[in-house]
Design a protein around this motif. Structure first.
Motif, PDB file in Angstrom:
ATOM      1  N   PRO A 283       0.914  -1.390   0.010  1.00 23.86           N
ATOM      2  CA  PRO A 283       0.095   0.024  -0.126  1.00 23.86           C
ATOM      3  C   PRO A 283       0.907   1.285   0.111  1.00 23.86           C
ATOM      4  N   LEU A 284       1.947   1.234   0.704  1.00 26.20           N
ATOM      5  CA  LEU A 284       2.731   2.498   0.789  1.00 26.20           C
ATOM      6  C   LEU A 284       3.215   2.610  -0.668  1.00 26.20           C
ATOM      7  N   GLN A 285       3.790   1.564  -1.467  1.00 26.96           N
ATOM      8  CA  GLN A 285       4.404   1.902  -2.850  1.00 26.96           C
ATOM      9  C   GLN A 285       3.192   2.393  -3.769  1.00 26.96           C
ATOM     10  N   GLU A 286       2.023   1.694  -3.495  1.00 23.01           N
ATOM     11  CA  GLU A 286       0.903   2.238  -4.220  1.00 23.01           C
ATOM     12  C   GLU A 286       0.513   3.736  -4.096  1.00 23.01           C
ATOM     13  N   GLU A 287       0.478   4.028  -2.859  1.00 23.58           N
ATOM     14  CA  GLU A 287       0.170   5.576  -2.656  1.00 23.58           C
ATOM     15  C   GLU A 287       1.213   6.389  -2.959  1.00 23.58           C
ATOM     16  N   PHE A 288       2.727   6.070  -2.950  1.00 22.67           N
ATOM     17  CA  PHE A 288       3.747   6.985  -3.454  1.00 22.67           C
ATOM     18  C   PHE A 288       3.235   6.980  -4.917  1.00 22.67           C
TER      19      PHE A 288
ATOM     20  N   ILE B 143       7.340   4.189  10.711  1.00 22.96           N
ATOM     21  CA  ILE B 143       6.303   5.259  11.126  1.00 22.96           C
ATOM     22  C   ILE B 143       5.238   4.697  11.338  1.00 22.96           C
ATOM     23  N   LEU B 144       4.612   4.135  10.318  1.00 23.17           N
ATOM     24  CA  LEU B 144       3.243   3.631  10.210  1.00 23.17           C
ATOM     25  C   LEU B 144       3.046   2.258  11.283  1.00 23.17           C
ATOM     26  N   GLU B 145       4.364   1.689  11.401  1.00 22.67           N
ATOM     27  CA  GLU B 145       4.267   0.364  12.133  1.00 22.67           C
ATOM     28  C   GLU B 145       4.176   0.757  13.868  1.00 22.67           C
ATOM     29  N   GLN B 146       4.846   1.688  13.968  1.00 25.98           N
ATOM     30  CA  GLN B 146       4.889   2.706  15.254  1.00 25.98           C
ATOM     31  C   GLN B 146       3.513   3.105  15.731  1.00 25.98           C
ATOM     32  N   ASP B 147       2.938   3.722  14.650  1.00 28.99           N
ATOM     33  CA  ASP B 147       1.808   4.515  14.822  1.00 28.99           C
ATOM     34  C   ASP B 147       0.901   4.586  13.762  1.00 28.99           C
ATOM     35  N   PRO B 148       0.100   3.423  13.866  1.00 29.09           N
ATOM     36  CA  PRO B 148      -0.959   3.464  12.703  1.00 29.09           C
ATOM     37  C   PRO B 148      -1.700   4.347  12.065  1.00 29.09           C
ATOM     38  N   ASP B 149      -1.883   5.284  12.874  1.00 24.56           N
ATOM     39  CA  ASP B 149      -2.728   6.455  12.675  1.00 24.56           C
ATOM     40  C   ASP B 149      -2.100   7.800  13.028  1.00 24.56           C
ATOM     41  N   PRO B 150      -1.043   8.216  12.332  1.00 27.68           N
ATOM     42  CA  PRO B 150      -0.352   9.341  12.536  1.00 27.68           C
ATOM     43  C   PRO B 150      -0.981  10.382  12.142  1.00 27.68           C
ATOM     44  N   THR B 151      -0.523  11.775  12.775  1.00 24.70           N
ATOM     45  CA  THR B 151      -1.007  13.098  12.215  1.00 24.70           C
ATOM     46  C   THR B 151       0.035  13.270  10.741  1.00 24.70           C
ATOM     47  N   PRO B 152      -0.382  14.435  10.130  1.00 24.53           N
ATOM     48  CA  PRO B 152       0.503  14.627   9.363  1.00 24.53           C
ATOM     49  C   PRO B 152       1.678  15.317   9.724  1.00 24.53           C
ATOM     50  N   GLU B 153       1.653  15.892  10.843  1.00 19.12           N
ATOM     51  CA  GLU B 153       2.863  16.466  11.522  1.00 19.12           C
ATOM     52  C   GLU B 153       3.764  15.327  11.938  1.00 19.12           C
ATOM     53  N   ARG B 154       3.215  14.107  12.272  1.00 14.00           N
ATOM     54  CA  ARG B 154       4.293  13.094  12.812  1.00 14.00           C
ATOM     55  C   ARG B 154       4.689  12.573  11.481  1.00 14.00           C
ATOM     56  N   VAL B 155       4.189  12.542  10.259  1.00 10.90           N
ATOM     57  CA  VAL B 155       4.731  11.988   9.307  1.00 10.90           C
ATOM     58  C   VAL B 155       5.522  12.784   8.864  1.00 10.90           C
ATOM     59  N   ARG B 156       5.611  14.148   8.782  1.00  8.97           N
ATOM     60  CA  ARG B 156       6.604  15.211   8.261  1.00  8.97           C
ATOM     61  C   ARG B 156       7.660  15.095   9.244  1.00  8.97           C
TER      62      ARG B 156
ATOM     63  N   ALA C 208      -1.853   5.737   2.747  1.00 12.94           N
ATOM     64  CA  ALA C 208      -1.403   4.303   3.052  1.00 12.94           C
ATOM     65  C   ALA C 208      -1.961   4.049   4.420  1.00 12.94           C
ATOM     66  N   ALA C 209      -1.930   4.785   5.446  1.00 13.79           N
ATOM     67  CA  ALA C 209      -2.209   4.443   6.894  1.00 13.79           C
ATOM     68  C   ALA C 209      -3.475   3.633   6.926  1.00 13.79           C
ATOM     69  N   PRO C 210      -4.518   4.075   6.637  1.00 10.48           N
ATOM     70  CA  PRO C 210      -5.812   3.397   6.662  1.00 10.48           C
ATOM     71  C   PRO C 210      -5.688   2.115   5.809  1.00 10.48           C
ATOM     72  N   ARG C 211      -5.428   2.009   4.692  1.00 17.27           N
ATOM     73  CA  ARG C 211      -5.156   0.768   4.086  1.00 17.27           C
ATOM     74  C   ARG C 211      -4.365  -0.268   4.810  1.00 17.27           C
TER      75      ARG C 211
ATOM     76  N   LEU D 279      -6.283  -1.619   7.735  1.00 19.71           N
ATOM     77  CA  LEU D 279      -7.412  -2.401   7.400  1.00 19.71           C
ATOM     78  C   LEU D 279      -6.647  -3.776   7.056  1.00 19.71           C
ATOM     79  N   ALA D 280      -5.437  -3.747   6.455  1.00 19.28           N
ATOM     80  CA  ALA D 280      -4.719  -4.965   5.998  1.00 19.28           C
ATOM     81  C   ALA D 280      -4.048  -5.689   7.125  1.00 19.28           C
ATOM     82  N   ALA D 281      -3.959  -4.939   8.424  1.00 23.42           N
ATOM     83  CA  ALA D 281      -3.296  -5.672   9.565  1.00 23.42           C
ATOM     84  C   ALA D 281      -4.059  -6.832  10.068  1.00 23.42           C
ATOM     85  N   PRO D 282      -3.486  -7.817  10.671  1.00 23.71           N
ATOM     86  CA  PRO D 282      -4.237  -9.193  11.177  1.00 23.71           C
ATOM     87  C   PRO D 282      -4.829  -8.519  12.485  1.00 23.71           C
ATOM     88  N   ALA D 283      -6.067  -8.606  12.737  1.00 21.57           N
ATOM     89  CA  ALA D 283      -6.779  -8.559  13.875  1.00 21.57           C
ATOM     90  C   ALA D 283      -6.366  -9.310  15.220  1.00 21.57           C
TER      91      ALA D 283
END
Length: 171
Positions: A89-94, A116-129, A152-155, A158-162
């Protein structure tokens, strides 16, 4: 003549044992010995981030890390993102958000964004920046990269195992 040292690495899920000179850099082992040329070499001083890979889940600069320092550890490179049948998903969104221009920084940027996304699955844009500021890009101005990571974050969530909550009760 320098004596070779055996190094065992698990790279993208595959285990390798190699005899390397103790002064050999991880980026050179990945590119030259394993043929994983997605990890780029930029500044060779650990400043630009093009050589970023994940070692045991944490981003490191492979141009300043000796291969012997990664002995017994798990390494993930950009080649380990997709599943072979499709892009991550990250590659697709890039791609979709134009987060890659010349593409030189892209492998390192993708690996840093993954961390970043593995540490924080729902980051703010500021956190990503803030998180990607450690990787240099001369083409996009970072805005498209931030947009790609945020998309990519919400994708990825959703793909992460519950995971099942544990209550402590035994069945």
């Amino acid at each position: 003549m320098t004596e070779l040292q055996d190094v065992t690495l698990t790279v993208n899920g595959r285990r390798y044992t190699l005899a390397v000179e103790p002064r050999r850099l991880l980026v050179d082992v990945l590119r030259d010995d394993l043929g994983l040329v997605g990890t780029h070499i930029g500044c060779e001083h650990g400043v630009c981030g093009t050589c970023t890979v994940l070692v045991d889940g944490a981003s490191i600069r492979s141009c300043t890390t000796l291969a012997v320092q990664a002995d017994g550890r798990t390494v993930r490179t950009v080649e380990g993102l997709g599943d072979g049948a499709g892009l991550h998903p990250l590659q697709e969104e890039f791609w979709d958000k134009q987060g890659l221009q010349c593409g030189y920084c892209t492998p390192g940027m993708l690996m840093r964004a993954l961390e970043i996304l593995e540490q924080d699955p729902d980051p703010t844009p500021e956190r990503v920046r803030e998180g990607i500021a450690s990787n240099l890009c001369r083409c996009t101005g970072y805005q498209y990269i931030v947009e790609a990571v945020m998309a990519a974050a919400p994708r990825m969530r959703l793909a992460a195992p519950a995971t099942q909550p544990t209550t402590g009760a035994q069945a």
